[in-house]
Design an enzyme around this catalytic site. Structure first.
Site, mmCIF file in Angstrom:
data_model
loop_
_atom_site.group_PDB
_atom_site.id
_atom_site.type_symbol
_atom_site.label_atom_id
_atom_site.label_comp_id
_atom_site.label_asym_id
_atom_site.label_seq_id
_atom_site.Cartn_x
_atom_site.Cartn_y
_atom_site.Cartn_z
ATOM 1 N N GLY A 37 -31.103 -20.974 34.335
ATOM 2 C CA GLY A 37 -31.590 -19.875 35.177
ATOM 3 C C GLY A 37 -31.857 -20.376 36.595
ATOM 4 O O GLY A 37 -31.476 -19.733 37.584
ATOM 5 N N HIS A 38 -32.540 -21.529 36.697
ATOM 6 C CA HIS A 38 -32.807 -22.095 38.034
ATOM 7 C C HIS A 38 -31.501 -22.478 38.728
ATOM 8 O O HIS A 38 -31.341 -22.287 39.933
ATOM 9 C CB HIS A 38 -33.663 -23.363 37.913
ATOM 10 C CG HIS A 38 -35.028 -23.151 37.342
ATOM 11 N ND1 HIS A 38 -35.393 -23.611 36.088
ATOM 12 C CD2 HIS A 38 -36.121 -22.524 37.841
ATOM 13 C CE1 HIS A 38 -36.643 -23.295 35.857
ATOM 14 N NE2 HIS A 38 -37.109 -22.632 36.891
ATOM 15 N N SER A 71 -36.388 -19.555 30.086
ATOM 16 C CA SER A 71 -37.697 -19.801 30.683
ATOM 17 C C SER A 71 -38.149 -21.193 30.293
ATOM 18 O O SER A 71 -37.871 -21.651 29.175
ATOM 19 C CB SER A 71 -38.699 -18.768 30.134
ATOM 20 O OG SER A 71 -40.023 -19.207 30.346
ATOM 21 N N ASP A 120 -38.936 -12.656 36.584
ATOM 22 C CA ASP A 120 -40.326 -12.461 37.007
ATOM 23 C C ASP A 120 -40.354 -11.251 37.940
ATOM 24 O O ASP A 120 -40.535 -11.392 39.152
ATOM 25 C CB ASP A 120 -40.842 -13.719 37.698
ATOM 26 C CG ASP A 120 -40.802 -14.921 36.773
ATOM 27 O OD1 ASP A 120 -41.656 -15.013 35.892
ATOM 28 O OD2 ASP A 120 -39.878 -15.749 36.908
HETATM 29 O O1 PAF Z 1 -41.498 -18.630 39.485
HETATM 30 C C1 PAF Z 1 -42.002 -19.762 39.640
HETATM 31 O O2 PAF Z 1 -41.516 -20.763 39.117
HETATM 32 C C2 PAF Z 1 -43.247 -19.917 40.486
HETATM 33 O O3 PAF Z 1 -44.101 -18.852 40.316
HETATM 34 C C3 PAF Z 1 -42.956 -20.150 41.981
HETATM 35 C C4 PAF Z 1 -42.243 -18.951 42.610
HETATM 36 C C5 PAF Z 1 -42.091 -21.388 42.144
HETATM 37 C C6 PAF Z 1 -44.257 -20.362 42.753
HETATM 38 O O4 PAF Z 1 -44.947 -21.487 42.275
#
Ligand code: PAF
Length: 284
Positions: A36-37, A187, A152
């Protein structure tokens, strides 16, 4: 890929990129990276010349009794993934670098109205922590564009509002949720699930899909739909947190006649609190 831990060095590097008229994209993460990242990094690469990823487990967004201490830290593996994805720079600051006066003395950014709903109600202070750190990361990186996951949904909504309200010149881009083959949204917290729990957890996505279909079929009793969904999740082994039908633009509970909706859900499976959502557009 360059890795920087100090703000001063980051500022110097960012200044050089700006002098060279490079467009900068920011992908903020708390590490323990998954597909996902990496999708966010790929999207950021499409939008800018230089992609800066951040890894910072932000203590301000964890409540007491939450998983701050045990949040997985996998920096070396994360770096490998970022390198393979073609990320240009990783900013991985320490807590002192981000909060030099300490957590308790930090100026806080608070987005009104939506910060205390849903996840904000279950996790008091969470979105103040998120808005504060994202605002600080903006100030440190000065990106042209910032890419966040749509998983999110409430966080993305709050970040968009914060960016607008504070007149920050950053384009906020939402990136579609990545799922495994059974539909479970990727996640970092899925790592807390056993194999059996992971299989059961797919009920969250299925329940969202079923509720979406009922809405599309014309069912307009929102409270009944939410209660049915919660009961269904419980029967599949989840513990309740919330399941709501909200107006996708305002995030307030949907009213009869609203057409652009979002189903927002959070529920506990074993040691993991999972969230997911589904946008529903009804014909006008
Ligand atoms: O979604 C996340 O991983 C965190 O909430 C973020 C946006 C990096 C802020 O710490």
């Amino acid at each position: 890929m360059q890795t920087i831990t100090k703000l001063q060095e980051l500022r110097k590097t960012v200044r050089d990129h700006r002098l060279n008229r490079k467009k900068i994209a920011m992908v903020a993460t708390m590490g323990n990276l998954h597909e996902g990242h990496i999708a966010l990094i790929h999207q950021a690469k499409e939008l800018a010349d230089i992609v800066i990823a951040t890894i910072f487990v932000n203590p301000l967004q964890f409540g007491s009794g939450e998983d701050l201490e045990k949040y997985p830290k996998t920096l070396e593996a994360d770096k490998e993934q970022l390198i393979s994805a073609g990320c240009h720079l990783l900013f991985a600051p320490t807590e002192t670098e981000v909060y030099p006066h300490g957590r308790d003395n930090q100026t806080i950014v608070e987005v009104p109205a939506t910060s205390n709903l849903y996840c904000g109600s279950s996790r008091p202070g969470h979105f103040q922590g998120v808005a504060t750190v994202v605002c600080k990361l903006y100030a440190m990186i000065q990106p042209d564009v910032a890419v966040f996951g749509q998983k999110d949904y409430q966080q993305l909504h709050i970040i968009r509002q914060m960016t607008q309200d504070l007149s920050i010149d950053v384009e906020v881009v939402g990136s579609p949720t990545k799922r495994n083959s059974e539909g479970l949204a990727l996640s970092s917290r899925n790592g807390y699930l056993t194999q059996a729990e992971r299989e059961k957890a797919t009920a969250l996505y299925r329940t969202l899909q079923e509720t979406k279909q009922q809405l599309e079929a014309g069912c307009s009793d929102f409270p009944l739909l939410c209660e049915t969904a919660q009961a269904n999740l419980e029967s599949q082994g989840f513990k309740r947190d919330y399941f709501v039908i909200a107006n996708a633009n305002t995030l307030m509970l949907a009213q009869p006649g609203d057409k652009h909706l979002v189903l927002l859900a959070a529920a506990y499976m074993g040691a993991a609190r999972l969230i997911d959502n589904q946008v529903v557009d009804l014909p006008s």
